[in-house]
Write an enzyme that holds these catalytic residues in place. Structure first.
Site, short mmCIF file in Angstrom:
data_model
loop_
_atom_site.label_atom_id
_atom_site.label_comp_id
_atom_site.label_asym_id
_atom_site.label_seq_id
_atom_site.Cartn_x
_atom_site.Cartn_y
_atom_site.Cartn_z
CG HIS A 52 -18.08 14.50 5.24
ND1 HIS A 52 -17.33 13.51 4.65
CD2 HIS A 52 -17.19 15.42 5.67
CE1 HIS A 52 -16.06 13.83 4.72
NE2 HIS A 52 -15.93 14.97 5.33
CG HIS B 35 -8.76 7.85 -15.48
ND1 HIS B 35 -9.63 7.06 -14.79
CD2 HIS B 35 -8.63 8.99 -14.77
CE1 HIS B 35 -10.05 7.70 -13.70
NE2 HIS B 35 -9.46 8.89 -13.67
CG ASN C 214 -4.16 -1.70 -1.30
OD1 ASN C 214 -5.26 -2.23 -1.32
ND2 ASN C 214 -3.18 -2.13 -0.54
CB VAL C 215 -1.63 -4.92 -5.25
CG1 VAL C 215 -2.03 -4.33 -6.60
CG2 VAL C 215 -0.18 -4.57 -4.93
NE ARG C 216 -7.95 -4.87 -0.53
CZ ARG C 216 -8.23 -3.83 -1.32
NH1 ARG C 216 -7.27 -3.00 -1.69
NH2 ARG C 216 -9.46 -3.63 -1.75
CB SER D 58 -0.87 -0.02 1.25
OG SER D 58 -1.80 1.05 1.21
CG HIS E 231 -4.25 4.96 -2.38
ND1 HIS E 231 -5.33 4.31 -2.92
CD2 HIS E 231 -3.82 4.19 -1.35
CE1 HIS E 231 -5.55 3.19 -2.24
NE2 HIS E 231 -4.66 3.10 -1.29
CG HIS F 122 0.85 13.23 0.95
ND1 HIS F 122 -0.41 13.58 0.51
CD2 HIS F 122 0.65 12.29 1.91
CE1 HIS F 122 -1.32 12.88 1.18
NE2 HIS F 122 -0.71 12.08 2.03
#
Lengths: 304, 304
Positions: free
Chosen positions: A177, A147, A110-112, A94, A108, A98
């Site tokens: 929110h 993309h 992530n591979v899991r 992960s 960001h 910045h």
């Protein structure tokens, strides 16, 4: 016929991926990443690689972790009641980067991989992952490139995958929110085991290995753009949204913090300097306003 | 015999309390608080009072809200299955003050009232609230004064109340993922209806009206202490803990954000400038280290 899952092959690949990404980022930055290796009392451990106050990266981490347990807690398998109670393992890489330059976007990836057995002793496993881009100042060509790279990484695994994973990403990285997207999106997938282990692993590898291709050209292009206090201020303000998303909504962050994960590694995703202010809005016609009007609303970047 | 609950008396008192606190803080700061009045589509509304970049207060808000609905959602009464489904109202004053001077502590205070009816049509209501202090640089006399004032506010309502509410506060304002208290504590209570409405209301009034006595002398005492970059840096780093607590653990914040509350008013609790850094620890023997060793561990400040 589907091959049996091979966690040790996944683990070897994840460690290699972490190394490759850290090396490439170090080459761009010039500063060396720290390395923190840690053990988990209940089983497993990880390797955190991170840099703070680098030349290009203000704060960033590329973390590998491999955690395992004797008995999967029911809460971890609420939507899969068939798999609670047996030994399990979860592993992944992960990263959050910045950059200091406000014209260079936060990223960001992530591979899991998750693996256990069901009540009948049969293997149950899946892959998850994705990547998404969070600009402060938007550039259409950057969003398109990111993309396009995501699209190309998935193309040979199924014509519908990119559209599906792109939408999943838009839905996941959404600040309810604020009624606002976290950034310009990318791809997100979870519970993926389509076409068997070899194929799902290959797809996940293709995603992980596309990260540098997706992000490095953007970082190289933007990292030396001149900027002043205005841009740094807007960056710090917008980073507040990143904090809000990760601490209020991100399942990985919350699960990690609530389950006794390694706090400092999990919170490597927090930006280095963040500002909040009340009801602030950019003036119309400014580049800051363009982020809200032209980049955060969900759109098909390949057609843009 | 217990008097019937009187929501309009509570509301009138809350509005007066908000005014009194804002006036007193304005007198210390010199800057005027903004005033934002808002309506809630589903019923009710509020008045946000806030200041940013004041002379003493870097960011702070004193918010009144009164929300009501025709049918209490089951999720809001999970621990009270007897009261779902009927009209309800909730009102309160909530404040967070982040002074600029790192020697002046951040403070939080909240008083609230909830009212509905059960299946038999009988009134069900309770008060909640409390206040807690979060210093960056600890002063034992400040912690003692704050706790003594909390103690005195409760004394005439029951000899055991302060001890109970002090422990509740220690337990509530705890960052489990850091195994660290948010600050030096104070008092916290919820679901309080002991001895009937008049008595519970009087106790809550006593708490709310003790806030200025608890905090203003500390703010006055510390607001002009000389400081430099080192102290500002430590303050910004420690404020990260405030963000982590409010976004990950605080029930009021999460409920507000998830239930379509007024995001900018809820997030007035966020500090103005915050920093995160990896595995940072203060050097032994410094005032920063003393915060961790002498102030954050739970203790009986009245005996300290």
């Amino acid at each position: 016929m589907s091959a049996a899952p091979n966690p040790s092959a996944v683990k070897a690949w994840l460690l290699q991926l972490q190394n490759d990404i850290v090396q490439a980022l170090e080459a761009v930055d010039g500063a060396a990443f720290l390395r923190d290796e840690w053990q988990r009392a209940e089983g497993g451990g990880g390797i955190s690689r991170l840099v703070e106050e680098g030349n290009v990266i203000e704060r960033g981490g590329v973390n590998f972790s491999h955690v395992l347990g004797a008995k999967l807690p029911p809460s971890a398998s609420a939507h899969r009641p068939d798999i609670g109670g047996n030994p399990w393992e979860a592993m992944g890489v992960s990263l959050v980067i910045h950059p200091r330059n406000p014209y260079a976007p936060t990223v960001h990836m992530n591979v899991r991989f998750f693996s256990t057995t069901n009540a009948a002793g049969e293997p149950v496993w899946w892959f998850g992952g994705g990547m998404d881009l969070t600009p402060y100042y938007g550039f259409k060509e950057d969003a398109r490139h990111f993309h396009q790279t995501c699209h190309d990484a998935l193309a040979r695994f199924g014509a519908d995958l990119h559209g599906k994973f792109k939408q999943w990403c838009d839905e996941y990285f959404y600040l309810k929110h604020r009624q606002e997207a976290r950034g310009v999106g990318g791809i997100f997938f979870d519970d993926h085991s389509a076409e068997g282990f070899e194929q799902s692993f290959a797809m996940t590898q293709s995603v992980g290995q596309s990260f540098l291709k997706a992000y490095l050209p953007i970082l190289e292009q933007r990292k030396d753009t001149p900027y002043g206090e205005r841009e740094r201020d807007f960056q710090a303000y917008r980073r507040g949204r990143y904090v809000e998303f990760n601490l209020v909504f991100d399942r990985g962050t919350l699960f990690g913090l609530q389950s006794g994960g390694r706090t400092e590694a999990i919170l490597m995703s927090m930006p280095p300097i963040v500002k909040w202010r009340y009801r602030w809005e950019p003036e119309e016609g400014t580049p800051e306003a363009a982020l809200y009007s032209d980049f955060l609303p969900h759109r098909d970047w390949l057609a843009a």
